[in-house]
Scaffold this active site. Structure first.
Site, PDB file in Angstrom:
ATOM      1  N   ASN A  65      -7.461   1.703   9.871  1.00 20.96           N
ATOM      2  CA  ASN A  65      -6.156   1.831  10.545  1.00 20.96           C
ATOM      3  C   ASN A  65      -6.406   1.870  12.045  1.00 20.96           C
ATOM      4  OD1 ASN A  65      -5.273   2.186   7.933  1.00 20.96           O
ATOM      5  ND2 ASN A  65      -4.660   4.322   8.187  1.00 20.96           N
TER       6      ASN A  65
ATOM      7  N   ARG B 173       0.858  -1.186   0.000  1.00 24.20           N
ATOM      8  CA  ARG B 173       0.000   0.000   0.000  1.00 24.20           C
ATOM      9  C   ARG B 173       0.892   1.234   0.000  1.00 24.20           C
ATOM     10  NH1 ARG B 173      -2.426   2.946   4.733  1.00 24.20           N
ATOM     11  NH2 ARG B 173      -3.740   4.453   3.681  1.00 24.20           N
TER      12      ARG B 173
ATOM     13  N   HIS C  11      -2.536  11.093   1.035  1.00 24.82           N
ATOM     14  CA  HIS C  11      -2.025  10.795   2.370  1.00 24.82           C
ATOM     15  C   HIS C  11      -1.341  12.075   2.873  1.00 24.82           C
ATOM     16  CE1 HIS C  11      -0.683   7.280   5.100  1.00 24.82           C
ATOM     17  NE2 HIS C  11      -0.310   8.391   5.719  1.00 24.82           N
TER      18      HIS C  11
ATOM     19  N   TYR D  22      -4.539   1.697  16.046  1.00 22.77           N
ATOM     20  CA  TYR D  22      -3.302   1.734  16.827  1.00 22.77           C
ATOM     21  C   TYR D  22      -3.501   1.542  18.331  1.00 22.77           C
ATOM     22  CZ  TYR D  22      -0.838   2.984  12.612  1.00 22.77           C
ATOM     23  OH  TYR D  22      -0.301   2.928  11.352  1.00 22.77           O
TER      24      TYR D  22
HETATM   25  O1  IFM Z   1       2.649   7.275  10.245  1.00 24.15           O
HETATM   26  C1  IFM Z   1       1.270   7.347  10.374  1.00 24.15           C
HETATM   27  C2  IFM Z   1       0.598   7.215   9.028  1.00 24.15           C
HETATM   28  O2  IFM Z   1       1.039   8.158   8.127  1.00 24.15           O
HETATM   29  C3  IFM Z   1      -0.893   7.373   9.183  1.00 24.15           C
HETATM   30  N1  IFM Z   1      -1.404   6.501  10.195  1.00 24.15           N
HETATM   31  C4  IFM Z   1      -0.744   6.477  11.470  1.00 24.15           C
HETATM   32  C5  IFM Z   1       0.747   6.270  11.276  1.00 24.15           C
HETATM   33  C6  IFM Z   1       1.463   6.243  12.644  1.00 24.15           C
HETATM   34  O3  IFM Z   1       1.248   7.428  13.330  1.00 24.15           O
END
Ligand code: IFM
Length: 471
Positions: A319, A105, A148, A321
């Site tokens: 996404n 990606r 992005h 985290y």
């Molecule tokens: O590095 C970033 C990415 O560009 C977008 N999502 C979160 C990642 C980690 O912070």
């Protein structure tokens, strides 16, 4: 200096073949991840890895401007050189292939491919053509993100995402890219993490362009989502065989207590992080609770916008985290209450894999038209060091195993999840944190540009090899 991809050839380094670390990573035998059609890949983004910001006609982006502004990025770092991927892309593709990764990606830098009048920049376009063609030759499934976060500065100078016109310029850009690159992209994502673009960029100013007003955030979000909605039919017309989607970052909010006020705070946290984006896309309306949190911030929405925004998607990129523990702020919002004694990453983010499972299963209940999902980013930052040519990123290995287990649980609970991309293929420019935070499964020495495969990447490679052998 050449990339050091040879580490992962046919033999793994001794510590990995011994078994203990491998056991830490390898999914259990009943995991759905052993299915060969579950795509496993890695992700990057243009400004974070490419460098070469002044080459071949690339124009400045808002991140060039922001990172050059004193005090905005840790240590004054910028993406001017980054991982020098613009020049090293061939070796980087070889490295990806040597790891056995099945998907890649990447994102396209808008300021590299078009000038302010919308005239295509051939040299910039050729870079992405070469890269995507090579990936296809190597049998890699390609996901390309159009935005992005590197907005051309000339568009910001005219109001950026606060100006509705930017959404129409984005559709022109999507038109150019899908005409030029049709056939080389398996899946197009319009935007990466509109929450970050809108909130961090225009709501609290931590990201480019650095503006800070909740009203700006909601209006910028509306124009971002409109840009997405205008681009999807263009992508469909120009490149019918590919999938079209969008990538959202999602956040888990948990209440600090059983009190009704804290429960409400956790709900509002998830409205602000998830429903703000997913409701317009999947229900065609903004969640009204958002405007309880931020009174008086309703964006200007024109007739037809919500229909444009909520047109069907082929996939949703997710996404994930960390989670945030929250309490009521005593008014109509929430405040973070960091938990003591929990595992955290170099970012200070809590490691909380259950949040990924719980959010995914929750979305399935909330959104009856939830499209197939790809986990388009998941990973963690650690202060990785190269010792005797190796990087022992043990916490990452365990992090990945636990998050892949959460994905497996969500699949078994009925969520249609088709793949997972590691964030990130290599250490890179981590926005306001510069180069200090290392998210890669490959280490980058920024003084030499030497790549060193971390232990985590070796184990992913080992798993993929075993999975292939079993198929
Ligand atoms: O590095 C970033 C990415 O560009 C977008 N999502 C979160 C990642 C980690 O912070």
């Amino acid at each position: 200096m050449a990339n050091d991809a040879s580490v992962v050839s046919d033999t793994l380094s001794p510590a990995v073949s011994k078994g203990s670390l491998a056991d830490l990573f390898t999914p259990p035998a009943d995991s759905t991840l052993w299915r060969k059609n579950f795509l496993l890949g890695a992700a990057t983004a243009s400004y974070q890895i490419e460098g070469a910001v002044n080459e071949d006609g690339r124009l400045p982006s808002i991140w060039d401007t922001f990172s050059a502004t004193p005090g905005k990025v840790l240590a004054g770092d910028t993406g001017a050189v980054a991982c020098d991927h613009y020049h090293r892309w061939e070796a980087d593709v070889e490295m990806l292939v040597s790891l056995g990764l099945e998907g890649y990606r990447l994102s396209i830098a808008w300021p590299r491919v078009m000038d302010a009048a919308g005239v295509p920049n051939r040299k910039g376009l050729d870079f992405y053509k070469r890269l995507l063609n090579r990936l296809k030759e190597k049998g890699i499934t390609t996901f390309a993100t159009l935005y992005h976060w590197d907005l051309p500065q000339h568009l910001e100078d005219r109001g950026g995402w606060l100006n509705r016109e930017t959404a129409y310029r984005f559709a022109d850009y999507a038109d150019l890219m899908s005409r030029e690159l049709a056939g080389t992209v398996d899946a197009w994502a319009t935007l990466n993490e509109p929450w970050c673009s809108a909130y961090l960029g225009y709501g609290n100013g931590h990201h480019a362009p650095g503006l800070a007003d909740d009203r700006f955030a909601t209006q910028a979000m509306h124009h971002l989502l409109l840009a997405h909605g205008l681009a999807v039919p263009v992508l469909r017309a120009n490149d019918p065989a590919s999938q079209k989607g969008i990538v959202a970052n999602i956040g888990r909010g948990t209440p600090n207590s059983d009190s009704a006020a804290d429960q409400r705070a956790a709900h509002l946290f998830e409205v602000q992080h998830n429903a703000w984006i997913l409701d317009p896309l999947l229900k065609g309306a903004y969640p009204q609770d958002l405007f309880e949190l931020w009174p008086g911030t309703e964006p200007l929405v024109l007739d037809g916008d919500m229909e444009t925004i909520s047109a069907p998607l082929d996939f949703l990129g997710i996404n994930y985290y960390f989670r945030t523990n929250v309490a009521s702020d005593g008014a109509h919002g929430f405040r973070d209450v960091p938990l003591e004694g929990v595992e955290r990453t170099q970012m200070g983010w809590e490691v909380y894999p259950d949040g990924l499972r719980d959010l995914l299963t929750g979305f399935k209940k909330t959104y009856h038209n939830l499209p197939p999902i790809y986990i388009t980013e998941n990973g963690m930052a650690s202060d990785d060091q190269v010792t005797d040519g190796h990087v022992e990123d043990t916490q990452r290995i365990s992090f990945l195993k636990r998050h892949l287990a959460a994905v497996d649980q969500a699949i078994k609970a009925g969520v249609d999840i088709r793949g997972y991309f590691l964030w990130s293929l290599m250490d890179n420019f981590e926005w306001a944190f510069g180069y200090e935070r290392r998210f890669g499964v490959v280490h980058v020495d920024y003084s030499t540009q030497k790549r060193t495969i971390k232990r985590s990447a070796e184990l992913v490679a080992k798993f993929l090899k075993e999975r292939k052998a079993r198929a």
